[in-house]
Design a protein around this motif. Structure first.
Motif, PDB file in Angstrom:
ATOM      1  N   ARG A 138     -13.480   6.814 -11.461  1.00  0.00           N
ATOM      2  CA  ARG A 138     -12.905   7.574 -12.577  1.00  0.00           C
ATOM      3  C   ARG A 138     -11.896   6.729 -13.349  1.00  0.00           C
ATOM      4  O   ARG A 138     -11.814   6.813 -14.584  1.00  0.00           O
ATOM      5  CB  ARG A 138     -12.256   8.842 -12.041  1.00  0.00           C
ATOM      6  N   ALA A 139     -11.139   5.904 -12.647  1.00  0.00           N
ATOM      7  CA  ALA A 139     -10.183   5.023 -13.319  1.00  0.00           C
ATOM      8  C   ALA A 139     -10.916   3.994 -14.175  1.00  0.00           C
ATOM      9  O   ALA A 139     -10.491   3.688 -15.303  1.00  0.00           O
ATOM     10  CB  ALA A 139      -9.297   4.327 -12.290  1.00  0.00           C
ATOM     11  N   GLU A 140     -12.016   3.466 -13.673  1.00  0.00           N
ATOM     12  CA  GLU A 140     -12.816   2.504 -14.446  1.00  0.00           C
ATOM     13  C   GLU A 140     -13.362   3.161 -15.707  1.00  0.00           C
ATOM     14  O   GLU A 140     -13.429   2.529 -16.768  1.00  0.00           O
ATOM     15  CB  GLU A 140     -13.941   1.950 -13.578  1.00  0.00           C
ATOM     16  N   ALA A 141     -13.732   4.454 -15.595  1.00  0.00           N
ATOM     17  CA  ALA A 141     -14.221   5.173 -16.767  1.00  0.00           C
ATOM     18  C   ALA A 141     -13.122   5.325 -17.817  1.00  0.00           C
ATOM     19  O   ALA A 141     -13.408   5.471 -19.017  1.00  0.00           O
ATOM     20  CB  ALA A 141     -14.750   6.546 -16.363  1.00  0.00           C
ATOM     21  N   ALA A 142     -11.855   5.277 -17.368  1.00  0.00           N
ATOM     22  CA  ALA A 142     -10.723   5.375 -18.299  1.00  0.00           C
ATOM     23  C   ALA A 142     -10.256   3.994 -18.759  1.00  0.00           C
ATOM     24  O   ALA A 142      -9.217   3.876 -19.426  1.00  0.00           O
ATOM     25  CB  ALA A 142      -9.564   6.113 -17.632  1.00  0.00           C
ATOM     26  N   GLY A 143     -11.034   2.960 -18.403  1.00  0.00           N
ATOM     27  CA  GLY A 143     -10.697   1.610 -18.850  1.00  0.00           C
ATOM     28  C   GLY A 143      -9.764   0.852 -17.927  1.00  0.00           C
ATOM     29  O   GLY A 143      -9.219  -0.190 -18.322  1.00  0.00           O
ATOM     30  N   ARG A 144      -9.559   1.357 -16.713  1.00  0.00           N
ATOM     31  CA  ARG A 144      -8.688   0.680 -15.749  1.00  0.00           C
ATOM     32  C   ARG A 144      -9.544   0.131 -14.618  1.00  0.00           C
ATOM     33  O   ARG A 144     -10.090   0.883 -13.816  1.00  0.00           O
ATOM     34  CB  ARG A 144      -7.647   1.658 -15.195  1.00  0.00           C
ATOM     35  N   SER A 145      -9.675  -1.185 -14.541  1.00  0.00           N
ATOM     36  CA  SER A 145     -10.496  -1.806 -13.494  1.00  0.00           C
ATOM     37  C   SER A 145      -9.658  -2.387 -12.361  1.00  0.00           C
ATOM     38  O   SER A 145     -10.198  -2.996 -11.444  1.00  0.00           O
ATOM     39  CB  SER A 145     -11.353  -2.916 -14.103  1.00  0.00           C
TER      40      SER A 145
END
Length: 201
Positions: free
Chosen positions: A79-86
């Motif tokens: 979910r964080a990756e979907a928000a642009g946080r890898s």
């Protein structure tokens, strides 16, 4: 004596702990880590264990007075990756008194006091001498109230074990403390954390 035990915890500063807690008849929790009583901080390894043989769930927890960090679970990382946080390794949130782990944290922090307890107040809580026992090889005096047991070391007066009940828990919470000392707890790097309310649903 019990009147000095929680004050001794504050004076010493912190300890290593292990705990086993029956949350419901279907779920138990095992904790291991360190508590810094002077600064109301700690770091824990938390294992949630179902009674039906399903795999347990492990997470790391770092807490302070106004924040709780939990290690990001795989679904939270996605979910964080979907928000642009890898780069997310931790999820940060404020303490929530309805969460079982936060209730345990609040209990842990409460086991230290900045001044000795008033013996008269202890009597009002129906705290009485119960028995002598041992924790490991250390002799202790056990004091009991209707809701808790305090196992106090005979040699140094520190709290070596606490057994009590929490609202909403079906069983007892048993904490054992060792290696009493000053404890320093580092909070996670902010660049590796995301606020819980910023995770996309």
């Amino acid at each position: 004596t019990l009147a000095l035990a929680l004050f001794r915890n504050y004076q010493v500063g912190g300890a290593t702990l292990v705990a086993d807690v029956e949350y419901t008849s279907e779920l138990s929790v095992h904790l291991a880590g360190d508590i810094d009583w002077k600064n109301h901080q700690g770091r824990l390894e938390v294992e949630t264990i179902p009674s039906d043989g399903q795999p347990s769930v492990a997470e790391r927890v770092v807490f302070g007075e106004s924040e709780v960090y939990t290690s990001a679970q795989p679904e939270q990382v996605r979910r964080a990756e979907a928000a642009g946080r890898s780069d997310v390794q931790w999820v940060r949130r404020p303490p929530d008194p309805e969460r079982p782990v936060d209730q345990l944290i609040a209990l842990l922090v409460s086991l230290a006091a900045t001044r000795p307890e008033n013996p008269a107040l202890l009597e009002q809580q129906d705290l009485v001498f119960d028995r002598e026992a041992t924790v490991g090889k250390q002799a202790v005096v056990v004091y009991r109230s209707p809701m808790a047991e305090y196992w106090v070391g005979e040699d140094d007066g520190t709290l070596l074990r606490f057994v009590g009940r929490l609202r909403g828990f079906t069983g007892e919470a048993s904490f054992t403390f060792t290696d009493q000392r000053s404890v320093a707890v580092s909070t996670p790097d902010p660049t590796e954390a995301i606020e819980a309310d910023q995770l996309p649903s």
